[in-house]
Structures are given as C-alpha cells and as structure tokens.
Design a protein around this motif. Structure first.
Motif, mmCIF file in Angstrom:
data_model
loop_
_atom_site.group_PDB
_atom_site.id
_atom_site.type_symbol
_atom_site.label_atom_id
_atom_site.label_comp_id
_atom_site.label_asym_id
_atom_site.label_seq_id
_atom_site.Cartn_x
_atom_site.Cartn_y
_atom_site.Cartn_z
ATOM 1 N N UNK A 50 0.830 -1.206 0.000
ATOM 2 C CA UNK A 50 0.000 0.000 0.000
ATOM 3 C C UNK A 50 0.868 1.261 0.000
ATOM 4 N N UNK A 51 1.904 1.283 0.839
ATOM 5 C CA UNK A 51 2.798 2.437 0.890
ATOM 6 C C UNK A 51 3.543 2.603 -0.437
ATOM 7 N N UNK A 52 3.971 1.497 -1.022
ATOM 8 C CA UNK A 52 4.689 1.501 -2.288
ATOM 9 C C UNK A 52 3.813 2.091 -3.399
ATOM 10 N N UNK A 53 2.575 1.636 -3.488
ATOM 11 C CA UNK A 53 1.666 2.111 -4.533
ATOM 12 C C UNK A 53 1.315 3.584 -4.343
ATOM 13 N N UNK A 54 1.074 3.993 -3.098
ATOM 14 C CA UNK A 54 0.769 5.392 -2.814
ATOM 15 C C UNK A 54 1.957 6.280 -3.168
ATOM 16 N N UNK A 55 3.147 5.838 -2.793
ATOM 17 C CA UNK A 55 4.348 6.611 -3.094
ATOM 18 C C UNK A 55 4.609 6.664 -4.597
ATOM 19 N N UNK A 69 12.981 13.193 -3.466
ATOM 20 C CA UNK A 69 12.720 12.583 -2.150
ATOM 21 C C UNK A 69 11.729 11.436 -2.274
ATOM 22 N N UNK A 70 10.702 11.637 -3.077
ATOM 23 C CA UNK A 70 9.692 10.590 -3.265
ATOM 24 C C UNK A 70 10.310 9.355 -3.933
ATOM 25 N N UNK A 71 11.187 9.568 -4.908
ATOM 26 C CA UNK A 71 11.837 8.437 -5.573
ATOM 27 C C UNK A 71 12.770 7.690 -4.623
ATOM 28 N N UNK A 72 13.407 8.411 -3.710
ATOM 29 C CA UNK A 72 14.250 7.769 -2.703
ATOM 30 C C UNK A 72 13.402 6.861 -1.809
ATOM 31 N N UNK A 73 12.262 7.369 -1.398
ATOM 32 C CA UNK A 73 11.342 6.573 -0.585
ATOM 33 C C UNK A 73 10.829 5.377 -1.376
ATOM 34 N N UNK A 74 10.545 5.582 -2.651
ATOM 35 C CA UNK A 74 10.090 4.513 -3.540
ATOM 36 C C UNK A 74 11.086 3.350 -3.537
ATOM 37 N N UNK A 75 12.363 3.702 -3.677
ATOM 38 C CA UNK A 75 13.399 2.664 -3.718
ATOM 39 C C UNK A 75 13.515 1.929 -2.374
ATOM 40 N N UNK A 76 13.412 2.657 -1.273
ATOM 41 C CA UNK A 76 13.461 2.017 0.046
ATOM 42 C C UNK A 76 12.279 1.081 0.251
ATOM 43 N N UNK A 77 11.104 1.529 -0.152
ATOM 44 C CA UNK A 77 9.909 0.681 -0.027
ATOM 45 C C UNK A 77 10.018 -0.556 -0.917
ATOM 46 N N UNK A 78 10.606 -0.392 -2.098
ATOM 47 C CA UNK A 78 10.790 -1.516 -3.008
ATOM 48 C C UNK A 78 11.701 -2.577 -2.382
ATOM 49 N N UNK A 79 12.766 -2.133 -1.721
ATOM 50 C CA UNK A 79 13.677 -3.054 -1.036
ATOM 51 C C UNK A 79 12.943 -3.798 0.081
ATOM 52 N N UNK A 80 12.210 -3.049 0.904
ATOM 53 C CA UNK A 80 11.468 -3.664 2.016
ATOM 54 C C UNK A 80 10.421 -4.646 1.512
#
Length: 98
Positions: A50-55, A69-80
C-alpha cells in the motif's frame, strides 16, 4: 514448605507499541509478543505494498526537488517489499517441505 520449581514468568502481552502520535497519547495499537511470524509478515507485506503504490503515485505527481525525495522513498519501499516477500516465500517453502 518450599517450592522446588518457581512460578513461570508472566508473559508480556505486548512487544511493540505504535500509533501514539509521537507521545501525544497512549499507543493505540501493539504487536503481540506471541504473534505468528508468517501472519505478521503477510500484514507487513500488505502494508508495504500500500505504501509503495501510494508513493508511486506521488512520484508521478511531484516535480523536482520533491520528486527526488519521493523516488528515494520509492526505492526504500521496493527493497522492504522484496525482503518481506522473499521471507514469506521462504517460510512457505519450508512448511511445504516439512
């Protein structure tokens, strides 16, 4: 009469509290100490998805520098997300084997 075996420790009902609005009030939720790891990972995976799709939607809407910043978060969420899915798959394989 003395007891040979002491009473067992009382289990702690909660391991991790969350949703306290940075200490503004008592926590609303908690992770139980005896939570099943596979169920916990399934919920974690759903929350990460859900967080990945929203981001991902946010990344498309923003312009630089906020988009960076959003793309950085995207990559972190993708790893998780990948790690949680790999753990779930590994648990399922181990249960199927035996």
């Amino acid at each position: 009469m003395k007891r040979i075996v002491p009473d067992p420790p009382i289990p702690t009902p909660f391991r991790t509290h969350f949703s306290s609005c940075n200490g503004a009030h008592a926590p609303l939720f908690a992770v139980r100490a005896d939570a099943d790891i596979q169920d916990a990972l399934a919920h974690l995976s759903a929350a990460l998805t859900a967080a990945f799709e929203t981001n991902a939607q946010l990344c498309e809407m923003l312009s630089r520098p906020l988009a960076d910043l959003a793309w950085s978060t995207y990559q972190s969420l993708e790893i998780c997300q990948a790690l949680s899915e790999a753990l779930l798959t590994d648990i399922a394989k181990k249960q199927a084997a035996g």
